[in-house]
Every structure is written in structure tokens, then in C-alpha cells.
Design an enzyme around this catalytic site. Structure first.
Site, short mmCIF file in Angstrom:
data_model
loop_
_atom_site.label_atom_id
_atom_site.label_comp_id
_atom_site.label_asym_id
_atom_site.label_seq_id
_atom_site.Cartn_x
_atom_site.Cartn_y
_atom_site.Cartn_z
N ASP A 107 0.83 -1.20 0.00
CA ASP A 107 0.00 0.00 0.00
C ASP A 107 0.87 1.26 0.00
OD1 ASP A 107 -2.37 1.44 0.01
OD2 ASP A 107 -3.24 0.28 1.66
N CYS A 116 -1.51 -1.54 -4.18
CA CYS A 116 -2.62 -0.78 -3.62
C CYS A 116 -2.04 0.56 -3.19
CB CYS A 116 -3.22 -1.51 -2.42
SG CYS A 116 -4.53 -0.58 -1.59
N ASP A 155 -10.60 1.88 -3.44
CA ASP A 155 -11.07 1.53 -2.10
C ASP A 155 -12.58 1.42 -2.06
OD1 ASP A 155 -8.58 1.36 -0.97
OD2 ASP A 155 -8.60 3.36 -0.09
#
Length: 746
Positions: free
Chosen positions: A475, A523, A545
Site C-alpha cells: 500500500d 494498492c 477503495d
């Protein structure tokens, strides 16, 4: 080769085989050398003459040998292949440099050309030198033999006595002939990524850019399509597609001036990023991937998908696993019992992978919110007494793989890492750091080799200690909010944005070299890293998301213009949805998710047994259609952006023996009338047996199990009920269908 022999070049150009033309061209004089690069269905012709600047002759459908020979005589335009700044100042330039003596002008001439054949592609390099200074620019064009993509990029070398400064450095330039030309591009924001906008090109400047520093595809995308014959169509009209393969700040410019052309430039965003090049140093830009289609947007997309799967996407030849991610199920409330229960649930539903998301780590500072602990990648034994190792063993017992979440490019002000290395963050000199998510998040400075070693070490330590980890969700929830580096020298502060991504790529290369089989998801606060610059190192990206099924139709539709389904992570989530609070029935959620890489983002213990059984059946069916969805050809049939009340697409296997058709109702009114959707991409000569997947109706569709010809399905489609025939207490506004077509033989 040196440019001193015309005939061999003409002979090589004559090897191209093909059809018609497109929008870029140049006259060829008696001393011109036409160089032709070809893919299976496209050709690019350049006029390359020693002592002159190279020029575009043609880019479009593949040319016959006769047309290659005579192309120069039937064109009437004069556009350079790479316009430099300084001697034609009013016009847009691809490249600008401040020479070592301060001169801002550059005049390039061809001094050499070289061709290399690697089997999979043919690469042409055209070396140019400034007519006064010892400064060199090389243009590269790479034409693939089995996919219709040509990559173009540039490099610069300084042989002057002193330092030069690059102020503009596009990867490539392409002139597009004016007419009724429309631009298709993607825009958006967090939780609303990859929205499609299509508009005609008008006089003036169209700029698409990113300045985030870390992620680059939330608010815009570095990919566009030009429809040359008016309003964009899926199956008709000439289209040029372009995708910049870069994960950092970019700028795409389309300048429509008084000439006959739209001037398209694509490359790294030079804003606050001038690059100092010492003597003997080189600078290379990322490639711009170009494709041409004479069959509308759809064929351009399929060209990108085939190239992406084979040459760009990590493990593009492997089917993606079906997973359950813990995030929306528990958020930060990680505990051992809960993780094991979720593993049992996904295994029972037929899933293949469980991913433990944020909240599993932290020593001095436990990770109970987004305000602490990034950088302290130690297991929080208060939450997981048995550690990650025990979870791996539990996953193995259940016959599934195990994955884990990390955010290695970031730290928090409340972390042991920051307390130990405050100089590792991106920070404006002499100023307090600007924080991001949670009011405490900071970006680590990947221009620093020590930080690169640390970030690599995060993955390396996990994989060394827990080699059974199959999947890492990587992420990046913050952009660069203040400009500055403790590592870069004062006169090199402008290198930060570019050096950050060079450092990021260096880390990714090291990870891939040591762990080639590891699955990695990009991500970046959702869909912030959907680009071909990072995909050589990542297997997939998180589209958004936002897991709301209705809104995902629009976002995944836009994403599909450039990226294959196997790269688009799409998860079944709870209702009401965690982002939009919309209540969408499970059947509709499943049908949307099955058009991408199927996963789950839900707490199974909150599901009813009936819902679990529906997911179990869907997962089993997805395993049947997975090869078609993830490796087949996409055909977009009815766009949700047309506002006709429904959306539809389908995937067709390479041999056209199987297909999967999707249909979703997007608007809900009484007495509404929806268009009947014709199919595409099938073999007209084949007969297909029809089977509906994820059926909830009390009675099957009238054509269930029947055999219909591909010709009929493409000419007429199937009539689809607007509502599901279920008990009254189970009715709702939503309706969707997934239909599997299989070759029934003779």
C-alpha cells in the site's frame, strides 16, 4: 549503422506488409531514407537522413511494400520526430536543455542509426547530436512482432565540458492529423477512480498531468485514446492509443495550434523536476506505448491487454487466485482467533488465499489506527500470540495460501523507525514535515540508497522468516506533500520526484530478482498505481477503495480501456457498502466482481448460510470461467456512460470456444425500456450452448441449455428479463446476468 547507404534501408522498409494509413506523414526527398517498423497490423515509417532531424512519415495500419516505397510522395506534411526548443520557440517542444554555457537552444541532426532484433521485437535507435554542442539525444522505437504495440522513448547524454540542465524531456511526440478527432481519457478521485470522459479536441492546449509524487492514477491517468473519425465507437473508426509506462509524475500535452495537427507529447512531468546532467552522464525516459486500431476503441483495448499480459504485467501468464481480504471485515481489529475463522470461511467457500490486512504489527506503538507504527514491521504479539508463523500453518491446514499487508514506503511520527531515522523522510529543508493520513503519516525518501535498502529489507525479512507467504498487498496512502530531501544535495533538490521513483523501481527489481514467484498487489490508497510503470513488478492493482458494486461498474469500465481483467482486483463486499452505504443485493455484487479478478472484502461470520452458499457456487463457477475472463479478449457492448439504463461486456477465449457475457441494470424505473444487447467476438460458424451462472430465479431462462449460433448471438443477442423472478419478499430493484457460452460442437 552509419547513415551512408540508402538502398539497404529501402530494402528493409519494403519488408513491411499491411493495409491503410493514419495521421502522421512527411514528404521524402531524393536523399531521404525511409525506415519502416511493423507489428502484425501496424506500421511506423520515419524519414531518417544524416545531417537532418528525423521526421515522421506515417503511423497507422500496416503498409504494403509498394506503399512503403511510395509513401513519401503521397504525403504532404512536415513534422519532426522530436522537436527541440530554441530555434522555433513559438511552437511546443518535446525537449529543452540549458547547455553548460547557459545557451537554451538546441538543434539536433542525425548522426547514426542502429537496428536490433531480439526475436520478440525489433528496436530502432536514432542517435542525434546538437550541431554546436557535444550533446546527444537518442530516439528509440520498439516494435513487437506478435502484438500491435510500438514503444517509443528517448535518452540524453552530456559530453559537454560542464553540467547541463534538462528542463523538458518528453518520452515521445506524435503529430495527429486534425479532423473530427476525439480524446478518451480517465479522471477521478479517491473512491471514484478511472471515470471515463470523451470530448472532441478543440484549438488550444489539453493537459493531463499528475503531481502526487508517489501515486499517479487517482485524479487522472497517463493513458489516452484518440478517435480519428469522430465520436468514439467501440467497433468502428480509426483509433490511436497511448500509455506512458511510468509510475511517477507525468504530463500529457495535446496542443492544437494553427497547423494541420494536434501535437501530442507524453513524458515525465518536468514541473519542479529539472535534471542536472554531469559530463559523461545519461538520462533515459520511460517508454510511451502506442497502438493503432481500425476497429474502434475495443480493438485498441485488446491490443493493450495482449501486450500487457505478455510483456508488462508480472506473471501475466498465470491465473490469479480467489482471495478473502480482512480489511473491510475487521479493519484494525486483528486477532488470531478472528484471522483463523476468516481463513476457515474462505476455504469452505472454495477460496484459495487469505490476506491479513493492516493492523497486525507494531512493537512500542501498537497499530490500532492509522496514526502510528508504520515502519515498525514486527508482529504485535498482543494480537497474534502465535505470530505470522502460526497463521501460515493454519492456512496450510485449510489448504489455502496466506498473504499480508505492508506499507513500506511510509512511516508515522509515532513510530520507532521515525525516532531512529528522522532524516529518512521527505522533508522541505529547514521546515517542519507536512504529515498526511491520520495527521502523522510521512513518506520515506527513496532517493536515499539507505532507505532503499530498508524498504527492500521489509519484504526480505518477511520472506526470509516466513517463506510460505504467497501474496503481499503493498500500500501507499500518501503523496509527497512537501518538497525536500535530506539525501540529495542542494543543487539536486529538483531530482526528488524522479529519484524517488528510480529508487522505488530499484527496490522492486531487487524483490523480483530474489522472490520471482511472490504475488504483489499495488494498492495505493485504492487505485493510485494503476499504470504500466509499476506493473512489471506487480501482479495486479486495487482498482479503488470503493467496493460499491454499482459504482465499480463505471470504474472498472474505464480501467478496462487499457488494463486486462487479471490486473483488476475486484472484491465482494458487505451491504450496506462501507463507502457509499448503498444496499446492493449479493447477486449483483457477485456478478460485478466476476468480471475482474474475483475476491472478497467482507466478514463471513456476518453472512447468512444462504449467502455463503451463493458465494461458494459463484467461486466454483468463476474457476470454470477464470481462464476466459483473465486471459480472453474483452468486448465492451453497452457502456454505462451512455445512460441507457444498463451496461454489458463479454470476454471471449482466444480460440473462441468459450465466452462469458455480463449484463447489469444500472437504472431502475417502472415501465422502462432497455436496449437488447448484441454480442461480439464470437465465431459466427460455431454453435454455443447457453448456461446462466449465479442464477437466483425460480425458473431458468427460456434458452437455458439451448444451442444458438455465434452468428445469431452477434446479430441479435438474447432477450434479458429486467427483473428476477423470485418470491415477492426477495424482490429488489437490481437485476444482473452472467451467461456462459461454450462451443457445443457440430
Amino acid at each position: 549503422m552509419e547513415l551512408n547507404d540508402r538502398n539497404p534501408w529501402q530494402r528493409k522498409a519494403a519488408r513491411a506488409w499491411g493495409i491503410l494509413c493514419l495521421a502522421v506523414c512527411l514528404p521524402v526527398g531524393s536523399e531521404a531514407r525511409n525506415v519502416c517498423l511493423s507489428t502484425p497490423n501496424t506500421s511506423l515509417v520515419l524519414d531518417v537522413e544524416q545531417g537532418e532531424e528525423p521526421k515522421y512519415v506515417y503511423y497507422g495500419r500496416s503498409l504494403s511494400p509498394l506503399d512503403v516505397e511510395n509513401i513519401g510522395y503521397v504525403r504532404n506534411c512536415d513534422q519532426p520526430a522530436y522537436p527541440a526548443y530554441g530555434l522555433d520557440c513559438p511552437h511546443e517542444a518535446a525537449f529543452a536543455v540549458r547547455h553548460s554555457d547557459g545557451n537554451l537552444s538546441t538543434q539536433l541532426e542525425v548522426c547514426a542509426m542502429e537496428e536490433k532484433d531480439t526475436g520478440e521485437a525489433r528496436t530502432l535507435s536514432i542517435r542525434m547530436k546538437d550541431k554546436v554542442y557535444d550533446f546527444y539525444v537518442t530516439l528509440y522505437y520498439k516494435a513487437y512482432r506478435d502484438v500491435d504495440i510500438i514503444e517509443a522513448w528517448s535518452s540524453f547524454r552530456n559530453e559537454e565540458k560542464g553540467e547541463v540542465v534538462l528542463g523538458q524531456f518528453a518520452s515521445a511526440y506524435l503529430p495527429v492529423r486534425r479532423g473530427d478527432v476525439w480524446l478518451s481519457r480517465l479522471y477521478g478521485a479517491w473512491a471514484n477512480e478511472a471515470r471515463l470522459v470523451q470530448e472532441p479536441l478543440r484549438p488550444g492546449m489539453e493537459v493531463i498531468q499528475n503531481k502526487d509524487g508517489v501515486r499517479n492514477s487517482h485524479t487522472a491517468h497517463a493513458e489516452v485514446m484518440f478517435s480519428l473519425d469522430g465520436r468514439p465507437q467501440e467497433d468502428n473508426g480509426r483509433v490511436i492509443g497511448a500509455a506512458l509506462c511510468y509510475g511517477g509524475n507525468y504530463k500529457l500535452r495535446v496542443n492544437t495550434d494553427e497547423s494541420e495537427y494536434h501535437h501530442f507529447f507524453a513524458g515525465i512531468n518536468e514541473d519542479r523536476s529539472s535534471w542536472h546532467l554531469g559530463r559523461g552522464e545519461d538520462f533515459t525516459t520511460p517508454p510511451l506505448a502506442l497502438t493503432f486500431s481500425s476497429e474502434g476503441l475495443g480493438q485498441a483495448s485488446r491490443n493493450f491487454h495482449r501486450w500487457g499480459r505478455k510483456y508488462k504485467l508480472a506473471h501475466g501468464d498465470r491465473e490469479r487466485k480467489i482471495l478473502l481480504n480482512s480489511w473491510e471485515g475487521v479493519y484494525f481489529k486483528i486477532n488470531e482467533e478472528g484471522m483463523e475463522a476468516m481463513m476457515s470461511d474462505i476455504a469452505a467457500m472454495g477460496g484459495e488465499l487469505f490476506v491479513m490486512d493492516d493492523g497486525w504489527f507494531g512493537g512500542k506503538y501498537p497499530r490500532n489506527s492509522d496514526k502510528t507504527s508504520l515502519g515498525d514491521w514486527v508482529t504485535d504479539r498482543r494480537k497474534l500470540p502465535g505470530g505470522v508463523g502460526k497463521l501460515l500453518r493454519e492456512a496450510e491446514k485449510r489448504g489455502i495460501k496466506f498473504g499480508i499487508w505492508i506499507e513500506p514506503e511510509m512511516t508515522n511520527t509515532r513510530s520507532e523507525l521515525y525516532e531512529k531515522h528522522p532524516d529518512w523522510i521527505v522533508q522541505a529543508p529547514g521546515r517542519e514535515p507536512v504529515t498526511g493520513r491520520g495527521g502523522t503519516q510521512l513518506v520515506l525518501d527513496l532517493s536515499n540508497p539507505d532507505v532503499q535498502d530498508y524498504v527492500f529489507g521489509v519484504v526480505d525479512s518477511l520472506m526470509t522468516k516466513y517463506p510460505g507467504i504467497d501474496y503481499i498487498k503493498w500500500d501507499a496512502n500518501m503523496g509527497i506533500l512537501n518538497h525536500g530531501s535530506h539525501y540529495l544535495e542542494g543543487n539536486r533538490q529538483s531530482h526528488l520526484y524522479i529519484a524517488y521513483h528510480r529508487g522505488f523501481e530499484a527496490v522492486c527489481r531487487r524483490i523480483r530478482e530474489k522472490y520471482p514467484d511472490l504475488t504483489l498487489q499495488a494498492c495505493a490508497q485504492g487505485g493510485g498505481r494503476a499504470n504500466y510503470g509499476v506493473l512489471p513488478y506487480f501482479d495486479e492493482f486495487w482498482v479503488s477503495d470503493n467496493t460499491d458494486a454499482l459504482q465499480r461498474i463505471y470504474m472498472q469500465w474505464g480501467t478496462s480501456y487499457f488494463f486486462p481483467a487479471m490486473a483488476m482486483a475486484s472484491h465482494i463486499s458487505a451491504a450496506p457498502n462501507h463507502q457509499t452505504f448503498r444496499t446492493v443485493p449479493l447477486k449483483f455484487r457477485i456478478d460485478v466482481v466476476m468480471s475482474g479478478r474475483l475476491g472478497m472484502e467482507i466478514q463471513p461470520k456476518d453472512m447468512t448460510e444462504e449467502e455463503k452458499e451463493m458465494c461458494r457456487r459463484a467461486i466454483a463457477d468463476y474457476k470454470t470461467i477464470r481462464p476466459v475472463v483473465q486471459k480472453g479478449d474483452l468486448y465492451r457492448l453497452l457502456s454505462p456512460y451512455e445512460g441507457l439504463g444498463a451496461a454489458s461486456l463479454m470476454y471471449v477465449s482466444q480460440d473462441k470456444a468459450e465466452a462469458v457475457f455480463y449484463w447489469w441494470k444500472t437504472e431502475h424505473f417502472m415501465n422502462q425500456h432497455l436496449p437488447r444487447v448484441r454480442m461480439s467476438g464470437l465465431d459466427a460458424e460455431k454453435n454455443y450452448r447457453i448456461r446462466e451462472l449465479n442464477r437466483i430465479d425460480n425458473q431458468p431462462l427460456p434458452y437455458e441449455g439451448k444451442v444458438v449460433s455465434g452468428a445469431f448471438l452477434m446479430a441479435n443477442g438474447l432477450e434479458l428479463p429486467y427483473v428476477h423472478q423470485v418470491e415477492r419478499n426477495r424482490k429488489n430493484a437490481y437485476s444482473s446476468r452472467v451467461i456462459y457460452l461454450e462451443d457445443a460442437g457440430d
